[in-house]
Design a protein around this motif. Structure first.
Motif, PDB file in Angstrom:
ATOM      1  N   TRP A 239       0.825  -1.209   0.000  1.00 25.51           N
ATOM      2  CA  TRP A 239       0.000   0.000   0.000  1.00 25.51           C
ATOM      3  C   TRP A 239       0.861   1.261   0.000  1.00 25.51           C
ATOM      4  N   LYS A 240       2.014   1.193   0.674  1.00 20.07           N
ATOM      5  CA  LYS A 240       2.902   2.355   0.710  1.00 20.07           C
ATOM      6  C   LYS A 240       3.530   2.594  -0.665  1.00 20.07           C
ATOM      7  N   TRP A 241       3.919   1.529  -1.307  1.00 21.06           N
ATOM      8  CA  TRP A 241       4.506   1.625  -2.640  1.00 21.06           C
ATOM      9  C   TRP A 241       3.529   2.310  -3.610  1.00 21.06           C
ATOM     10  N   LYS A 242       2.262   1.939  -3.520  1.00 19.07           N
ATOM     11  CA  LYS A 242       1.255   2.466  -4.451  1.00 19.07           C
ATOM     12  C   LYS A 242       1.002   3.958  -4.256  1.00 19.07           C
ATOM     13  N   LEU A 243       1.206   4.455  -3.040  1.00 15.87           N
ATOM     14  CA  LEU A 243       0.898   5.854  -2.773  1.00 15.87           C
ATOM     15  C   LEU A 243       1.766   6.823  -3.567  1.00 15.87           C
TER      16      LEU A 243
ATOM     17  N   LYS B 238      -1.314  -4.974   8.200  1.00 12.59           N
ATOM     18  CA  LYS B 238      -2.747  -5.225   8.005  1.00 12.59           C
ATOM     19  C   LYS B 238      -3.460  -4.081   7.301  1.00 12.59           C
ATOM     20  N   TYR B 239      -2.895  -2.909   7.340  1.00 11.12           N
ATOM     21  CA  TYR B 239      -3.561  -1.754   6.730  1.00 11.12           C
ATOM     22  C   TYR B 239      -3.775  -1.997   5.236  1.00 11.12           C
ATOM     23  N   PRO B 240      -5.001  -1.850   4.729  1.00 19.44           N
ATOM     24  CA  PRO B 240      -5.271  -2.170   3.323  1.00 19.44           C
ATOM     25  C   PRO B 240      -4.875  -1.068   2.351  1.00 19.44           C
ATOM     26  N   GLY B 241      -4.685   0.146   2.851  1.00 13.88           N
ATOM     27  CA  GLY B 241      -4.361   1.256   1.969  1.00 13.88           C
ATOM     28  C   GLY B 241      -5.612   1.957   1.462  1.00 13.88           C
ATOM     29  N   THR B 242      -5.418   3.136   0.901  1.00 16.19           N
ATOM     30  CA  THR B 242      -6.526   3.914   0.359  1.00 16.19           C
ATOM     31  C   THR B 242      -5.978   4.849  -0.701  1.00 16.19           C
ATOM     32  N   TYR B 243      -6.866   5.544  -1.378  1.00 19.25           N
ATOM     33  CA  TYR B 243      -6.437   6.513  -2.384  1.00 19.25           C
ATOM     34  C   TYR B 243      -6.375   7.905  -1.762  1.00 19.25           C
TER      35      TYR B 243
ATOM     36  N   ILE C  21     -11.746  16.447  19.172  1.00 19.47           N
ATOM     37  CA  ILE C  21     -12.490  15.552  18.280  1.00 19.47           C
ATOM     38  C   ILE C  21     -12.022  15.649  16.831  1.00 19.47           C
ATOM     39  N   ALA C  22     -11.314  16.707  16.473  1.00 16.38           N
ATOM     40  CA  ALA C  22     -10.730  16.750  15.132  1.00 16.38           C
ATOM     41  C   ALA C  22      -9.687  15.646  14.986  1.00 16.38           C
ATOM     42  N   ALA C  23      -9.003  15.318  16.084  1.00 18.55           N
ATOM     43  CA  ALA C  23      -8.031  14.222  16.066  1.00 18.55           C
ATOM     44  C   ALA C  23      -8.736  12.887  15.893  1.00 18.55           C
ATOM     45  N   VAL C  24      -9.882  12.728  16.531  1.00 20.28           N
ATOM     46  CA  VAL C  24     -10.669  11.499  16.336  1.00 20.28           C
ATOM     47  C   VAL C  24     -11.016  11.360  14.860  1.00 20.28           C
ATOM     48  N   PHE C  25     -11.445  12.457  14.254  1.00 19.14           N
ATOM     49  CA  PHE C  25     -11.796  12.435  12.836  1.00 19.14           C
ATOM     50  C   PHE C  25     -10.593  12.007  11.996  1.00 19.14           C
ATOM     51  N   ASP C  26      -9.435  12.595  12.253  1.00 25.50           N
ATOM     52  CA  ASP C  26      -8.230  12.266  11.484  1.00 25.50           C
ATOM     53  C   ASP C  26      -7.889  10.786  11.580  1.00 25.50           C
ATOM     54  N   TYR C  27      -7.924  10.250  12.788  1.00 25.40           N
ATOM     55  CA  TYR C  27      -7.484   8.866  12.980  1.00 25.40           C
ATOM     56  C   TYR C  27      -8.537   7.856  12.539  1.00 25.40           C
ATOM     57  N   ALA C  28      -9.803   8.172  12.736  1.00 21.05           N
ATOM     58  CA  ALA C  28     -10.844   7.269  12.232  1.00 21.05           C
ATOM     59  C   ALA C  28     -10.852   7.274  10.705  1.00 21.05           C
ATOM     60  N   LEU C  29     -10.622   8.441  10.110  1.00 17.15           N
ATOM     61  CA  LEU C  29     -10.525   8.529   8.654  1.00 17.15           C
ATOM     62  C   LEU C  29      -9.335   7.729   8.144  1.00 17.15           C
ATOM     63  N   ALA C  30      -8.256   7.712   8.922  1.00 17.21           N
ATOM     64  CA  ALA C  30      -7.041   6.998   8.518  1.00 17.21           C
ATOM     65  C   ALA C  30      -7.221   5.485   8.504  1.00 17.21           C
ATOM     66  N   GLN C  31      -8.364   5.001   8.983  1.00 18.79           N
ATOM     67  CA  GLN C  31      -8.673   3.569   8.950  1.00 18.79           C
ATOM     68  C   GLN C  31      -9.598   3.200   7.786  1.00 18.79           C
ATOM     69  N   GLN C  32     -10.075   4.203   7.057  1.00 15.72           N
ATOM     70  CA  GLN C  32     -11.060   3.965   6.015  1.00 15.72           C
ATOM     71  C   GLN C  32     -10.421   3.487   4.708  1.00 15.72           C
ATOM     72  N   ARG C  33     -11.153   2.711   3.966  1.00 15.72           N
ATOM     73  CA  ARG C  33     -10.704   2.272   2.637  1.00 15.72           C
ATOM     74  C   ARG C  33     -10.946   3.345   1.581  1.00 15.72           C
ATOM     75  N   GLN C  34     -11.874   4.268   1.861  1.00 15.84           N
ATOM     76  CA  GLN C  34     -12.146   5.396   0.978  1.00 15.84           C
ATOM     77  C   GLN C  34     -12.002   6.685   1.767  1.00 15.84           C
ATOM     78  N   ARG C  35     -11.581   7.742   1.063  1.00 20.46           N
ATOM     79  CA  ARG C  35     -11.489   9.038   1.714  1.00 20.46           C
ATOM     80  C   ARG C  35     -12.401  10.038   1.008  1.00 20.46           C
ATOM     81  N   TYR C  36     -11.830  11.078   0.420  1.00 18.05           N
ATOM     82  CA  TYR C  36     -12.637  12.167  -0.100  1.00 18.05           C
ATOM     83  C   TYR C  36     -12.948  12.099  -1.590  1.00 18.05           C
ATOM     84  N   MET C  37     -12.091  11.443  -2.370  1.00 16.98           N
ATOM     85  CA  MET C  37     -12.289  11.436  -3.816  1.00 16.98           C
ATOM     86  C   MET C  37     -11.970  10.069  -4.386  1.00 16.98           C
TER      87      MET C  37
END
Length: 426
Positions: free
Chosen positions: A126-130, A374-379, A199-215
């Motif tokens: 996943w890191k390579w793909k980024l 284990k992290y699957p990566g995201t775009y 809670i902005a930190a909660v948002f950042d870290y919970a988002l960092a676990q998602q398979r999809q982000r903003y686009m």
């Protein structure tokens, strides 16, 4: 909201710099003919390795490295140098916002063409793909990563009658709901306890676990979708439950809640160990532990190296970055300046695998290595910073009580639409 793939790559966060790249100016690289120039920011590379390359670059002994560390406004200075096409460094470090440089990918060598692919198996996939653009141009070579784990104060958990064993803590909080329940139990026994600084930190870290982000890769904005709204609602819920310390980023309170023991647990990236408890609360040595993150593996942070098209000797530059980011040398960089490797072979290196006294002798590398693998990566899109900034600003408004959650969400989406329109993304 969507944009064509071609237009998506031509515009973006770096559009202003891209416009400058089309202007006048002589093409020239920084430094003498017998050296390769490199820019990075303070704390992004290991000093010992750089000193070795400054004598002679391994694999290209006729060249030496000329290093410049830029303390502030790194990205602005790099984009300005590229726009001017003069005195551009041969090699540059890029942060985890690497995708914001994708619109300027033609200003960098395609590392596929310099033999990078033969080393792909050494890195987390996943890191390579980024570092690869949607058009399959490898613009950036992996450096470190930012795998996540749950940090917690074992002494305060004990006082609350909660198990301090990492495996049992992970079992009690396998998801964010379990983490909230655990936080409420600790707070009941130890009033004032918090499980996040804000809670902005909660948002950042919970988002960092998602398979999809903003686009999407195709350029469609999906940041108003359910997957983002659920992360928003989770963040707001933690505030309503009274489990946030309401210590906003950049304030003195952010360190104070670590120092005074109010922050009893925190779902964060590996680098927080140094920036958080080791820096802000050295007297708590031996009292911290780490375990798997509630909600699953995630990653926040990590950087890259890229070779600009102005490079005097791209083969020598490739020799340098592949040597610098080998598993052996990434292990060295974990010791100083605490950069977590993107090369799994590093995780069994004795220098990483040693017990950490600050964490009660726990082998914390095992926890972070498991998360990284284990992290699957995201775009990550070129627009992520533009999108995330107003969303998190509105979460601050919710936390300080100046707006309702519903109004803040609507205002955030309106601001995102305006910003994406401004840069030509929609």
């Amino acid at each position: 909201m969507s944009v064509s793939r071609r237009r998506f790559l031509a515009l973006g966060a770096g559009s202003a710099a891209a416009a400058g790249l089309a202007g006048c100016g002589s093409r020239s690289s920084l430094g003498g003919s017998n050296e390769l120039s490199m820019w990075c920011w303070t704390g992004s590379v290991n000093d010992g390795l750089i000193a070795e390359a400054q004598k002679a670059i391994p694999g290209a002994t006729s060249k030496r490295l000329a290093m410049t560390r830029i303390g502030t406004n790194y990205k602005t200075k790099l984009l300005t140098a590229l726009a001017g096409k003069s005195l551009v460094p041969d090699i540059v470090a890029l942060n985890d916002d690497v995708a914001t440089y994708f619109p300027n990918a033609d200003q960098f060598y395609d590392l596929h063409e310099l033999g990078a692919d033969k080393l792909a198996g050494d890195f987390l996939p996943w890191k390579w793909k980024l570092g690869i653009t949607p058009e399959n141009r490898m613009m950036a070579y992996p450096m470190d990563t930012g795998p996540m784990a749950l940090f917690y104060r074992s002494d305060i958990f004990e006082r609350a009658g909660v198990s301090v064993d990492p495996a049992e803590v992970a079992a009690a909080a396998p998801d964010w709901d379990g983490f909230i329940q655990l936080g409420k139990k600790v707070r009941q026994a130890v009033p004032g306890s918090a499980i996040t600084d804000n809670i902005a930190a909660v948002f950042d870290y919970a988002l960092a676990q998602q398979r999809q982000r903003y686009m999407t890769v195709e350029g469609q904005y999906i940041g108003a979708g359910d997957h983002i709204k659920q992360v928003w609602d989770l963040s707001v819920r933690i505030a309503k439950e009274g489990l946030s310390a309401n210590a906003q980023n950049g304030s003195t309170d952010a360190d104070a809640v670590v120092t005074n023991g109010r922050l009893v647990a925190y779902n964060a990236a590996v680098w927080w160990a140094q920036l958080g408890p080791k820096n802000a609360a050295p007297a708590t040595k031996g009292k911290w532990r780490v375990t798997a993150s509630p909600g699953g593996a995630g990653n926040r942070g990590g950087s890259f190296l890229a070779i600009t098209k102005y490079c005097k000797d791209p083969e020598a530059a490739m020799a340098l970055i592949t040597w610098l980011e080998s598993s052996k040398n990434q292990a060295e960089a974990f010791l100083d300046p605490v950069l977590f490797p993107s090369t799994p072979a590093s995780y069994t290196d004795p220098r990483l695998a040693a017990p950490d006294p600050f964490f009660g002798g726990q082998r914390i590398v095992d926890v972070f290595a498991e998360s990284a693998k284990k992290y699957p990566g995201t775009y990550l899109s070129p627009y992520d910073t533009i999108i995330g900034t107003p969303i998190k600003a509105e979460l601050v408004n919710v936390e300080v009580g100046s707006k309702s959650s519903d109004q803040a969400w609507k205002d955030a989406q309106h601001q995102v639409e305006r910003e994406l329109t401004r840069v030509g993304a929609i």
